[in-house]
Write a protein that holds these residues in place. Sequence first.
Motif, short mmCIF file in Angstrom:
data_model
loop_
_atom_site.label_atom_id
_atom_site.label_comp_id
_atom_site.label_asym_id
_atom_site.label_seq_id
_atom_site.Cartn_x
_atom_site.Cartn_y
_atom_site.Cartn_z
N PRO A 30 0.81 -1.23 0.00
CA PRO A 30 0.00 0.00 0.00
C PRO A 30 0.84 1.28 0.00
O PRO A 30 0.30 2.38 -0.14
CB PRO A 30 -0.79 -0.12 1.31
CG PRO A 30 0.09 -0.92 2.20
CD PRO A 30 0.83 -1.90 1.31
N LEU A 31 2.17 1.15 0.14
CA LEU A 31 3.04 2.32 0.25
C LEU A 31 3.48 2.81 -1.13
O LEU A 31 4.18 2.10 -1.85
CB LEU A 31 4.26 2.00 1.10
CG LEU A 31 5.28 3.13 1.30
CD1 LEU A 31 4.65 4.30 2.05
CD2 LEU A 31 6.51 2.61 2.02
N LYS A 32 3.06 4.02 -1.50
CA LYS A 32 3.46 4.63 -2.76
C LYS A 32 4.82 5.28 -2.58
O LYS A 32 4.97 6.26 -1.84
CB LYS A 32 2.43 5.69 -3.17
CG LYS A 32 2.64 6.26 -4.55
CD LYS A 32 2.02 5.38 -5.61
CE LYS A 32 1.94 6.09 -6.95
NZ LYS A 32 1.36 5.27 -8.01
N VAL A 33 5.84 4.74 -3.25
CA VAL A 33 7.20 5.23 -3.07
C VAL A 33 7.60 6.21 -4.16
O VAL A 33 8.26 7.22 -3.90
CB VAL A 33 8.19 4.04 -3.02
CG1 VAL A 33 9.62 4.55 -2.79
CG2 VAL A 33 7.81 3.06 -1.92
N LEU A 34 7.21 5.91 -5.41
CA LEU A 34 7.44 6.83 -6.53
C LEU A 34 6.09 7.19 -7.12
O LEU A 34 5.32 6.31 -7.49
CB LEU A 34 8.34 6.18 -7.59
CG LEU A 34 9.73 5.72 -7.15
CD1 LEU A 34 10.48 5.09 -8.31
CD2 LEU A 34 10.54 6.87 -6.57
N ASP A 35 5.84 8.49 -7.24
CA ASP A 35 4.53 8.97 -7.65
C ASP A 35 4.66 9.91 -8.85
O ASP A 35 4.58 11.12 -8.73
CB ASP A 35 3.86 9.69 -6.47
CG ASP A 35 2.40 10.02 -6.73
OD1 ASP A 35 1.85 9.58 -7.75
OD2 ASP A 35 1.82 10.73 -5.89
N GLY A 36 4.93 9.31 -10.02
CA GLY A 36 5.06 10.11 -11.24
C GLY A 36 6.39 10.81 -11.37
O GLY A 36 6.44 11.99 -11.75
#
Length: 256
Positions: A30-36
Motif C-alpha cells: 500500500p506504500l506509494k514510493v514513486l509517484d510520477g
Amino acid sequence: MNISAIQSAPATNGIAPVVAMRQVHKSFGPLKVLDGVSFEVARGEVTVLIGRSGSGKSTALRCIDRFESIDGGEIEVCGRRVDDAGLDLRALRLDVGIVFQSYNLFPHLTIEENITLAPHAVKGVPKAEARALAAKVLAQVGLEEKLHAYPEQLSGGQQQRAAIARSLAMQPKVMLFDEVTSALDPELTGEVLKVIEALAADGMTMVMVTHEMGFARGIADQVVFMHKGKVHEAGPADILSLPSTPELAQFVGTGL
C-alpha cells in the motif's frame, strides 16, 4: 519553479539522454514510493538525487538498473527500455555500474580477483588483460598498491574505492552511486568523494543519491530534490542556495 516544465523538457540539442525516467510509479504494497517521477540525465552529466529518508530517491536509482521493477511509466537507459518485459538484463548491466553503501566485495578474494572476476567471466576478457585492467582502475582510485590485499586489510574508504574500481573495470556508460559515503567517517568520506570528483572531470555520466550537500553543490550539473515520492524541485546546483520551495529550503537549512 515550474517542475512539470522541467520534467517534460526534451534532451538538449536533440541528443537522446543517457537516462530518462518518465512518470514512473512504484509501490511496495500500500506504500506509494514513486509517484510520477520524471527526470533526464544527459551524457557526461552528474545528477544528484537528494531528499529525506523515505522520499523515494534510492528506489528511483534502483529502478534505473532494474533492481526494482516499476508499476507504471517508462525508464530508458542507454537506448534501452528498462520497463520492457523483454529487456536484455545482461546487456543493461554491462552499460550500467552501480555502487552501494555496502561494499559487497568477496572477502575470500584479493582486490585484484574481485575486480577481474566479472570482466573475465561476463565479458570474456582474457585473464592477463583483466589483470592489467584491474591495475589501471585501481590506480584510477589511488589503490594501486592494494592489488593483492584482501578486503579485510583495507579501511572502509579503501573498500568503497575498490568497489568503485570493480564497477569501472566493466567500462560502464553510466555509474549509479547509492549513499556510498553514509557508513564512512568524514576523513574516509573525503577519500571516496575525491574519486567521484575525478570521474566527473573525466566525463563519466553519473546519478548519485547523497546527503553530502557541500559535495552536491560542487559536482552536480543537475540536482533533483525528491519529496514524498515526487520530484519536488529540480535544476542546477544553484537551487541548493536559492531554493524555490519551502520544503527544499527547510531540507538544505537543516542539512538532513
